[in-house]
Motif scaffolding. Sequence first.
Motif, mmCIF file in Angstrom:
data_model
loop_
_atom_site.group_PDB
_atom_site.id
_atom_site.type_symbol
_atom_site.label_atom_id
_atom_site.label_comp_id
_atom_site.label_asym_id
_atom_site.label_seq_id
_atom_site.Cartn_x
_atom_site.Cartn_y
_atom_site.Cartn_z
ATOM 1 N N THR A 107 31.427 19.444 44.663
ATOM 2 C CA THR A 107 30.030 19.348 45.059
ATOM 3 C C THR A 107 29.129 19.883 43.953
ATOM 4 N N LEU A 108 27.822 19.660 44.126
ATOM 5 C CA LEU A 108 26.856 20.170 43.176
ATOM 6 C C LEU A 108 26.954 21.688 43.076
ATOM 7 N N ARG A 109 27.047 22.359 44.202
ATOM 8 C CA ARG A 109 27.150 23.817 44.209
ATOM 9 C C ARG A 109 28.405 24.292 43.481
ATOM 10 N N GLU A 110 29.531 23.628 43.694
ATOM 11 C CA GLU A 110 30.774 24.041 43.060
ATOM 12 C C GLU A 110 30.730 23.830 41.548
ATOM 13 N N HIS A 111 30.082 22.770 41.099
ATOM 14 C CA HIS A 111 29.932 22.568 39.661
ATOM 15 C C HIS A 111 29.064 23.672 39.069
ATOM 16 N N ARG A 112 28.037 24.089 39.798
ATOM 17 C CA ARG A 112 27.191 25.180 39.314
ATOM 18 C C ARG A 112 27.997 26.474 39.201
ATOM 19 N N ILE A 113 28.766 26.787 40.234
ATOM 20 C CA ILE A 113 29.572 27.996 40.223
ATOM 21 C C ILE A 113 30.593 27.954 39.084
ATOM 22 N N ALA A 114 31.189 26.782 38.862
ATOM 23 C CA ALA A 114 32.182 26.649 37.791
ATOM 24 C C ALA A 114 31.580 26.967 36.431
ATOM 25 N N ARG A 115 30.288 26.696 36.276
ATOM 26 C CA ARG A 115 29.612 26.978 35.013
ATOM 27 C C ARG A 115 29.036 28.385 34.954
ATOM 28 N N GLY A 116 29.086 29.098 36.082
ATOM 29 C CA GLY A 116 28.634 30.485 36.090
ATOM 30 C C GLY A 116 27.138 30.668 36.165
ATOM 31 N N PHE A 117 26.410 29.690 36.713
ATOM 32 C CA PHE A 117 24.967 29.796 36.816
ATOM 33 C C PHE A 117 24.526 30.189 38.218
ATOM 34 N N ALA A 118 23.433 30.942 38.295
ATOM 35 C CA ALA A 118 22.797 31.233 39.567
ATOM 36 C C ALA A 118 21.879 30.066 39.925
ATOM 37 N N PRO A 119 21.577 29.863 41.219
ATOM 38 C CA PRO A 119 20.721 28.723 41.617
ATOM 39 C C PRO A 119 19.377 28.716 40.918
ATOM 40 N N GLU A 120 18.757 29.906 40.776
ATOM 41 C CA GLU A 120 17.433 29.943 40.157
ATOM 42 C C GLU A 120 17.471 29.513 38.699
ATOM 43 N N ASP A 121 18.608 29.729 38.012
ATOM 44 C CA ASP A 121 18.728 29.315 36.620
ATOM 45 C C ASP A 121 18.738 27.788 36.510
ATOM 46 N N VAL A 122 19.498 27.151 37.391
ATOM 47 C CA VAL A 122 19.566 25.693 37.358
ATOM 48 C C VAL A 122 18.218 25.099 37.750
ATOM 49 N N ALA A 123 17.616 25.645 38.799
ATOM 50 C CA ALA A 123 16.316 25.144 39.246
ATOM 51 C C ALA A 123 15.284 25.224 38.128
ATOM 52 N N ARG A 124 15.253 26.349 37.430
ATOM 53 C CA ARG A 124 14.292 26.526 36.345
ATOM 54 C C ARG A 124 14.578 25.573 35.193
ATOM 55 N N ALA A 125 15.854 25.402 34.862
ATOM 56 C CA ALA A 125 16.218 24.556 33.718
ATOM 57 C C ALA A 125 15.880 23.090 33.955
ATOM 58 N N VAL A 126 16.036 22.615 35.190
ATOM 59 C CA VAL A 126 15.770 21.202 35.470
ATOM 60 C C VAL A 126 14.349 20.955 35.947
ATOM 61 N N GLY A 127 13.589 22.036 36.180
ATOM 62 C CA GLY A 127 12.196 21.865 36.560
ATOM 63 C C GLY A 127 11.953 21.642 38.035
ATOM 64 N N HIS A 128 12.734 22.315 38.901
ATOM 65 C CA HIS A 128 12.545 22.223 40.345
ATOM 66 C C HIS A 128 12.205 23.597 40.910
ATOM 67 N N GLU A 129 11.494 23.612 42.022
ATOM 68 C CA GLU A 129 11.311 24.850 42.763
ATOM 69 C C GLU A 129 12.668 25.257 43.339
ATOM 70 N N LEU A 130 12.909 26.566 43.441
ATOM 71 C CA LEU A 130 14.208 27.048 43.894
ATOM 72 C C LEU A 130 14.554 26.531 45.277
ATOM 73 N N HIS A 131 13.598 26.578 46.211
ATOM 74 C CA HIS A 131 13.906 26.142 47.572
ATOM 75 C C HIS A 131 14.257 24.663 47.610
ATOM 76 N N ALA A 132 13.614 23.868 46.748
ATOM 77 C CA ALA A 132 13.919 22.432 46.708
ATOM 78 C C ALA A 132 15.317 22.198 46.143
ATOM 79 N N TYR A 133 15.662 22.947 45.088
ATOM 80 C CA TYR A 133 16.991 22.787 44.513
ATOM 81 C C TYR A 133 18.081 23.199 45.499
ATOM 82 N N LEU A 134 17.884 24.323 46.198
ATOM 83 C CA LEU A 134 18.873 24.781 47.174
ATOM 84 C C LEU A 134 19.066 23.750 48.279
ATOM 85 N N ARG A 135 17.993 23.099 48.668
ATOM 86 C CA ARG A 135 18.109 22.044 49.676
ATOM 87 C C ARG A 135 18.958 20.891 49.160
#
Length: 248
Positions: free
Chosen positions: A100-128
Amino acid sequence: MWPVRRPSARPSQPTPHPLPATSTPPPFNATAARRLRAALGMAPEHVAHGMRVSYGHPHITPEHVMAWERGTASPSGSELTALAGVLWCAPGELIGRPRTLREHRIARGFAPEDVARAVGHELHAYLRMEETDTWRGTDRQSAALADLLGLGLPDFVTVTGRDAKLGELLRNAVTTRWQAYVRPVAKVVPLDRQFLESALQGLHQDYQGHMAATLSWGGGSGDAGDTGQEFLARIVEHFWAKLQDGTE
């Protein structure tokens, strides 16, 4: 490498952070954990001690470590990050194939807010998006996500919830006129048009030729229908194989 259409600009990669505990643990590679521990000459007691003292997990005992390595239990997200730190490896080395998207993020060692910021999304939108595996982003954001998480094209389509749509389009393409589905498929799979046309044409020919050969063997329309349904059921797998053939 897939000939993917990508915008030229990409954001800088954030620094990995410890991951929070979650209710659903990521897939854990017990064999890799055991192998890495043995390579360092550590006993389960040493691993548990390191997680308690250096990573703030006072509840971890050698029994936890042995249960993880036997595959009878799995560490949480934060426990996996701590375990990776003790074993001097990346979290991704302790995870089975991400699904899943979440598992790929964990495999890379990133926190949700890091991915959200890097791709240009609000954190709550990315978590959804993680919760639903439904990616909603521009082409530039999609390219940034794929680069950041190291997603190959098949993984990108899967983790963003596009497999079902892709399968539907491909089934229509091989059973009717494939040319009419080049643009719809391109919206799901960002491939160069010429490369995509070649793949769809080849997939259509494979399916039609397979059906014609089955009928010519005297198996009857029932046998042909069963064979055709089997082919269509694995259409996404056939599609990726066709694309891979085209890159070799």
